[in-house]
Design an enzyme around this catalytic site. Structure first.
Site, PDB file in Angstrom:
ATOM      1  N   HIS A 175       1.875   1.932  -3.460  1.00 11.77           N
ATOM      2  CA  HIS A 175       0.957   2.291  -4.403  1.00 11.77           C
ATOM      3  C   HIS A 175       0.841   3.889  -3.836  1.00 11.77           C
ATOM      4  O   HIS A 175       0.798   4.901  -4.968  1.00 11.77           O
ATOM      5  CB  HIS A 175      -0.362   1.802  -4.044  1.00 11.77           C
ATOM      6  N   ILE A 217      -7.492  -7.649  -4.645  1.00 10.22           N
ATOM      7  CA  ILE A 217      -8.553  -6.735  -5.396  1.00 10.22           C
ATOM      8  C   ILE A 217      -8.384  -6.921  -6.788  1.00 10.22           C
ATOM      9  O   ILE A 217      -7.535  -6.304  -7.457  1.00 10.22           O
ATOM     10  CB  ILE A 217      -8.294  -5.542  -4.854  1.00 10.22           C
ATOM     11  N   THR A 268       0.709  -1.173   0.082  1.00 10.64           N
ATOM     12  CA  THR A 268      -0.033  -0.058   0.065  1.00 10.64           C
ATOM     13  C   THR A 268       0.877   1.295   0.126  1.00 10.64           C
ATOM     14  O   THR A 268       0.444   2.259  -0.701  1.00 10.64           O
ATOM     15  CB  THR A 268      -0.882   0.018   1.438  1.00 10.64           C
TER      16      THR A 268
END
Length: 341
Positions: free
Chosen positions: A43, A264, A40
């Site tokens: 990202h 995801i 994350t």
């Protein structure tokens, strides 16, 4: 205090000086010892589409950590100055139906540490005492700093009974490798992990996985035959949200198989739904960690002999944080730890 922050709406993370966070009545003030870089955080560094929609700028980032309690809110009980803690990165509301019903990890009002509120890439962090987890003395700082992603792996892997089962893990990122190691540790028969990144497949082999398969070079059906599997995988753990990997998983699942999905996938992912229906597959979505059952299981797994040390491949001082992000972004790393001492 020093902190790593997302300062601009562009690629990058910057070292900044920010005030020490204020301690609330129900909070703990934690002096950070070590942090780990999450996908994350990468990202957010890359400032991709998800980050642009989600992250307010400026924001102190990070949510994987271990530290020492140095301040205690006046309403807090059960903690002492000097306690070594990590913590749940999902701050929940406490009053929705799921929170009140004991399903806190399904809170519809969840706020993310280092995403929606200041994170742990700083000398000090404030979190609600409810979210803190005391680290047993026989678990190292390095391992404690990766409890957040390890928790994702444990939650995913232990969604179903694995004893004697054949398990397919798609995606050999750090969480996928840890999930595969958990499956093997708790009694799965064959654990097969797939990827196209040879560096990470080699990490999986070091963790004792039955077979680490480069699907660009090997056929999964041939591997299943080699292992004496005649009816397909009993359990699938889908980690990267990669459509080709998920389709392969559907192809190779046994009838009545169970799939836990942490990854995801793209919103427009298409699959052959007839395989889900006619095979009678059960698919469970996974988000975060069960509060706090997953945390107790994490500690117990390590204390019972699960060795996660090979997954930690790089260690840097916080002043060399850029090297850490470069390692993570290269795809040639496991977990990367930044030391704040």
């Amino acid at each position: 205090m020093k902190a790593l922050s997302k300062l601009k709406a562009e690629e990058g993370i910057w070292m900044t000086d920010v005030p020490v966070p204020e301690l609330g009545h129900n909070d703990l003030l934690i002096k950070i010892r070590k942090t780990a870089i999450c996908g994350t955080d990468v990202h957010i560094y890359n400032w991709d589409e998800w980050s642009q929609k989600t992250i307010p700028v400026p924001m102190v980032v990070g949510h994987e950590y271990v530290g020492e309690v140095v301040g205690i809110g006046q309403e807090v009980k059960g903690f002492m100055i000097g306690d070594r803690v990590s913590g749940e990165g999902h701050i929940t509301c406490g009053h929705c139906r799921n929170c009140r019903g004991g399903r806190t990890h399904l809170c519809r009002n969840t706020i993310g540490v280092g995403v929606n509120r200041p994170g742990c890439f700083a000398e000090y962090l404030v979190i609600p005492a409810f979210n803190a987890f005391k680290i047993p003395d026989n678990i190292s700082d390095d391992l404690a700093s990766i409890f957040d992603p390890f928790g994702n792996a444990v939650h995913t892997a232990l969604s179903f009974d694995l004893v004697g089962e054949d398990v397919l893990v798609s995606g050999a990122g750090p969480i996928g490798i840890m999930a595969a190691a958990v499956a093997k540790h708790v009694g799965a028969r064959n654990v097969v992990i797939t990827d196209v990144n040879e560096y990470r497949l080699e990490l999986a082999r070091k963790m004792g996985i039955t077979r680490a398969v480069n699907v660009a070079k090997e056929n999964l059906n041939d591997v299943m035959a080699e292992l004496g599997m005649t009816e397909g995988f009993d359990v699938g753990l889908e980690m990267p949200g990669a459509p080709p990997a998920f389709r392969t998983m559907l192809d190779t699942m046994n009838h009545g198989g169970r799939i836990a999905m942490l990854g995801i996938p793209p919103s427009d992912m298409s699959i052959d739904w007839t395989k889900v229906i006619f095979k009678g597959l059960f698919i469970k979505g996974i988000y975060g960690r069960e509060m706090f059952e997953t945390w107790y299981k994490m500690a117990a797994l390590i204390q019972s002999g699960l060795d996660l040390s090979p997954i930690i491949t790089h260690r840097f001082s916080i002043d060399d944080f850029q090297k850490g992000f470069d390692a993570m972004r290269s795809g040639q790393s496991g977990k990367v730890i930044l030391s704040w001492d």
